[in-house]
Design a protein around this motif. Sequence first.
Motif, PDB file in Angstrom:
ATOM      1  N   PHE B 269       0.821  -1.210   0.000  1.00  0.00           N
ATOM      2  CA  PHE B 269       0.000   0.000   0.000  1.00  0.00           C
ATOM      3  C   PHE B 269       0.855   1.260   0.000  1.00  0.00           C
ATOM      4  O   PHE B 269       0.516   2.248   0.639  1.00  0.00           O
ATOM      5  CB  PHE B 269      -0.940   0.005   1.212  1.00  0.00           C
ATOM      6  CG  PHE B 269      -1.855  -1.186   1.245  1.00  0.00           C
ATOM      7  CD1 PHE B 269      -2.868  -1.316   0.333  1.00  0.00           C
ATOM      8  CD2 PHE B 269      -1.663  -2.190   2.177  1.00  0.00           C
ATOM      9  CE1 PHE B 269      -3.696  -2.420   0.339  1.00  0.00           C
ATOM     10  CE2 PHE B 269      -2.489  -3.305   2.193  1.00  0.00           C
ATOM     11  CZ  PHE B 269      -3.502  -3.421   1.275  1.00  0.00           C
ATOM     12  N   GLY B 270       2.007   1.214  -0.656  1.00  0.00           N
ATOM     13  CA  GLY B 270       2.888   2.381  -0.731  1.00  0.00           C
ATOM     14  C   GLY B 270       2.129   3.587  -1.261  1.00  0.00           C
ATOM     15  O   GLY B 270       1.307   3.455  -2.163  1.00  0.00           O
ATOM     16  N   GLY B 273       2.630   4.133  -5.084  1.00  0.00           N
ATOM     17  CA  GLY B 273       2.419   3.080  -6.069  1.00  0.00           C
ATOM     18  C   GLY B 273       0.990   2.586  -6.144  1.00  0.00           C
ATOM     19  O   GLY B 273       0.095   3.049  -5.441  1.00  0.00           O
ATOM     20  N   PHE B 274       0.810   1.614  -7.007  1.00  0.00           N
ATOM     21  CA  PHE B 274      -0.473   0.963  -7.171  1.00  0.00           C
ATOM     22  C   PHE B 274      -0.527  -0.186  -6.169  1.00  0.00           C
ATOM     23  O   PHE B 274       0.482  -0.859  -5.932  1.00  0.00           O
ATOM     24  CB  PHE B 274      -0.559   0.436  -8.607  1.00  0.00           C
ATOM     25  CG  PHE B 274      -1.902  -0.072  -8.984  1.00  0.00           C
ATOM     26  CD1 PHE B 274      -2.966   0.810  -9.134  1.00  0.00           C
ATOM     27  CD2 PHE B 274      -2.122  -1.417  -9.176  1.00  0.00           C
ATOM     28  CE1 PHE B 274      -4.213   0.335  -9.479  1.00  0.00           C
ATOM     29  CE2 PHE B 274      -3.364  -1.883  -9.535  1.00  0.00           C
ATOM     30  CZ  PHE B 274      -4.415  -1.009  -9.682  1.00  0.00           C
ATOM     31  N   PRO B 275      -1.688  -0.437  -5.518  1.00  0.00           N
ATOM     32  CA  PRO B 275      -1.718  -1.485  -4.494  1.00  0.00           C
ATOM     33  C   PRO B 275      -1.318  -2.862  -5.030  1.00  0.00           C
ATOM     34  O   PRO B 275      -1.745  -3.251  -6.112  1.00  0.00           O
ATOM     35  CB  PRO B 275      -3.180  -1.483  -4.022  1.00  0.00           C
ATOM     36  CG  PRO B 275      -3.911  -0.565  -4.880  1.00  0.00           C
ATOM     37  CD  PRO B 275      -2.956   0.237  -5.678  1.00  0.00           C
ATOM     38  N   GLN B 276      -0.466  -3.545  -4.265  1.00  0.00           N
ATOM     39  CA  GLN B 276       0.010  -4.864  -4.693  1.00  0.00           C
ATOM     40  C   GLN B 276      -0.480  -5.940  -3.717  1.00  0.00           C
ATOM     41  O   GLN B 276       0.258  -6.408  -2.871  1.00  0.00           O
ATOM     42  CB  GLN B 276       1.531  -4.865  -4.753  1.00  0.00           C
ATOM     43  CG  GLN B 276       2.075  -3.875  -5.763  1.00  0.00           C
ATOM     44  CD  GLN B 276       3.572  -3.795  -5.708  1.00  0.00           C
ATOM     45  OE1 GLN B 276       4.258  -4.790  -5.881  1.00  0.00           O
ATOM     46  NE2 GLN B 276       4.097  -2.626  -5.437  1.00  0.00           N
ATOM     47  N   TYR B 277      -1.741  -6.284  -3.873  1.00  0.00           N
ATOM     48  CA  TYR B 277      -2.338  -7.268  -2.971  1.00  0.00           C
ATOM     49  C   TYR B 277      -1.638  -8.623  -3.088  1.00  0.00           C
ATOM     50  O   TYR B 277      -1.561  -9.378  -2.135  1.00  0.00           O
ATOM     51  CB  TYR B 277      -3.824  -7.429  -3.284  1.00  0.00           C
ATOM     52  CG  TYR B 277      -4.641  -6.177  -3.061  1.00  0.00           C
ATOM     53  CD1 TYR B 277      -4.916  -5.742  -1.771  1.00  0.00           C
ATOM     54  CD2 TYR B 277      -5.119  -5.427  -4.126  1.00  0.00           C
ATOM     55  CE1 TYR B 277      -5.659  -4.583  -1.557  1.00  0.00           C
ATOM     56  CE2 TYR B 277      -5.857  -4.272  -3.927  1.00  0.00           C
ATOM     57  CZ  TYR B 277      -6.124  -3.858  -2.632  1.00  0.00           C
ATOM     58  OH  TYR B 277      -6.849  -2.712  -2.434  1.00  0.00           O
TER      59      TYR B 277
END
Lengths: 528, 311
Positions: B269-270, B273-277
């Motif tokens: 959830f940086g 950036g784009f969320p990286q689930y």
Amino acid sequence: MKKKILSVLLCIMVVAGSLAGCSNNGGNSGNSEGTATKPAENTSAGSAAFSYTLPGKYMNWLQDLNYWEDMQKLSGVSVELVNGGENDDSYYQNIDLAVGSGKLTDALIVKQSQAAVYQAQGAFMDLKELINEYAPNIKAYIDANPDYASMITSTDGAIYGLAAQNPLYNNLTFYRSDMFEAAGITALPTTIDEFTDVLRKLKAYYGNETGYYPWVGRDSYLHYAENFGCIDYIDDQGKVHGIYNSSLGNGTGYDIYADGFRDMIEWYHTLYTEGLIDQEWVSGTSTEEDWQTKYLTGKGTICDDYFTRPTWFMSNAADNPDYKIEVMDLFKTNSGEAAHRYQKLVNTDRYLVIPEGNKNAVTVIKFLDWLFSKEGQEVMHYGIDGINTKKNADGTYEWIADFAVEAVKPVGEENIGIYQDRLTFPYPVDNQSYYESLDARVQSYCIDYFNKYSSYAKQIVYSEEQAEQRSNLMAKYQTQFNSEVLSFVKGETPINDDTWAKFLGNMENAGYSKINEVDQAAYDAMSK
Amino acid sequence: MDRKDTFGQNIKKEIKNCGLLWLMLIPGLLVLVLFKIAPLLGLAISFENYSSFKGIFGSEFVGLENFKTILTDPYTWIVAKNTILLAFWTLVVSFPIPIVFALILEEVCFSKFKKFVQSVSFFPYFISVAVAVSILSSFVSPSDGIVNIILVKLGFGSINFMAEAAWFRPLYVLLHVWQNFGYSAIVYIAAIRGIDPTFYEASQMDGANRWQKMKFITLPCLIPMMITMFIINLGSILSVDINKVLLMQNPSTYSTSDVLQTYVYRMAFGSTGFPQYSLGTALSLIQSVIAFILVIATNAFSKKVSENGAF
């Protein structure tokens, strides 16, 4: 038998109850999660309407805006506001869930990364055709502002959203003039060295027994990088220096290879060991409330913070007639040159997007086009003639409402809201009207200050792959940077050539140059 | 055919005899399947470059790429070490305290006092983590915290405990023990009260004192429960309380407080950036597999050594 029937009924009820939560009819049909408000009740707003999801606090601001109803009437469009979440983190996570479920309103606010990625995946519309066909004012603005265009256009030419803009403002340094006077300080510092001397004089006068620190603050403590020449920036040849963050002073945008960076860390070490800066703040254990309390109760004299904060402190210290705050000029660099601070023009957390295939897309874009029109901009910048401002014959505006009164009104009470509505819709920013809307006290120092010391920085947007790579690298770099710099500042690690070389090596291992390369590649792609 | 008929007949017989019981079981089974078993399918996103919009079936399959990203990152091992040390000290310190507390409490004769102490010890469990951390911060505040006031009175210097990396683990464990020991002790108190009183009567007749009764009757009778609880605790050894860590964490303590969960949270959830689930799910899967292996191994070891096990 009765018992058996009762037991069976009970079981059925429990099963039904268990499954009730699985129903998909719980929310607003066709809306993302959240509570919705009615659109303008007055039908004169026209039959055109759309629903709009935004963070809860901005929704409250719009509802409290004293010309919100008039805005809808003038534009001929009714807007149903939908609360998508109370704080920013939960809001953007809710948007991800809403995108996954397909339950989206006609328009919504998302982050730049969400806008770009989801548009490329087909979740949001490419607005280019819509703008060309229905939004002449937006088109004219984009054509005339290539920097803005580059922030909303993907590499394949699609316009993935319209971004909100920030007025030009920065942090500024303010001080308790009554405390300066008591300590016998008559000349304001103009360089970092003079500033350090002032801090020492204050410390000597007010002592350490009561937890007094001359300089107090909140959030990141590494300020004044611009004075040491170690700020992140993009030079005229397009080379990115440092970890690029548009120099917003939140602890990421520094060029650690600049000569001044080590000087800056050594300076902070001096401040820390001599007790010239709030040690709890530097250590990261102080809260915003702690800072406010210290500054209100005389346990701190100088702050470098948000430009309207002096007014806030003065209002909250009204029972102390001696409490006076003044603003000092931005220090020169130690070599005597003028320093500068930067702001982002585009707010990358506020992109308005329209879901793919949305039936009200034309209504949304027409409403946005009205915001970009002459009439719309007049309303957004000066409110309604006769209510917020009085338009003079020479075309200038005179503010009727008093910012100092309006700013402290509680949520739910109607107010002029000019200073807040900039986060609710994308439209061209107008700094002059923004400054004029502020109270006389803030105006007295900020306009001159921002004209002298503030500029918009160049901005970078990243591709999906770059954003992912950068996010992964920043996750470890930022932590290690904060931890190791703090260790120097607190004196846990001595600052010498060996430890500095080790620090630089650790930052490289944590991804410093790789992040810089991503920034450079993203900027180069935008500049093509 | 005969067998099928027999099976069908058995079902009918079962429904006739225990139909109501089966009906009563349905809600529980539904909850188990819908909310515990079905969500496990979501683990599939750890093998994908997951997008909320594309969904599980539409997202790009990347195989073991996410696991490779996590396991080949040198920083993962730094935070893994922090995670294991934090979990280890939490387990080592917090596991025996409820047992000792339960043993001592059961020796108290004055029942009203006993109930009062048990209730008081139980209360912190219901305090939210945010409030608990605030209480801790107030207690150890360098300016006006009671701990530092006492230290200064005793001639020691004031310590900013929350800003010292070396103090992060002790404070985390202390807070965990304070919040949980009363609640955990309930299990042991119940187990002690379930011990057959004839054991104590027999030992009384043999002239055993209270210490000997505790040592030779109470403790041995508690061993199966202790093993069960130990195995349960071991299952969550890599699951440190991320809320507590985030609330207690600051740049001064990163070197000891940065754990796997906080690291992946930042990656997933940086803010830029784009969320990286997918990365977060991959890490959870790794943690679950390790915990599962630990639980199975400990259970097997326990069975082999003491003939007691959780299952």
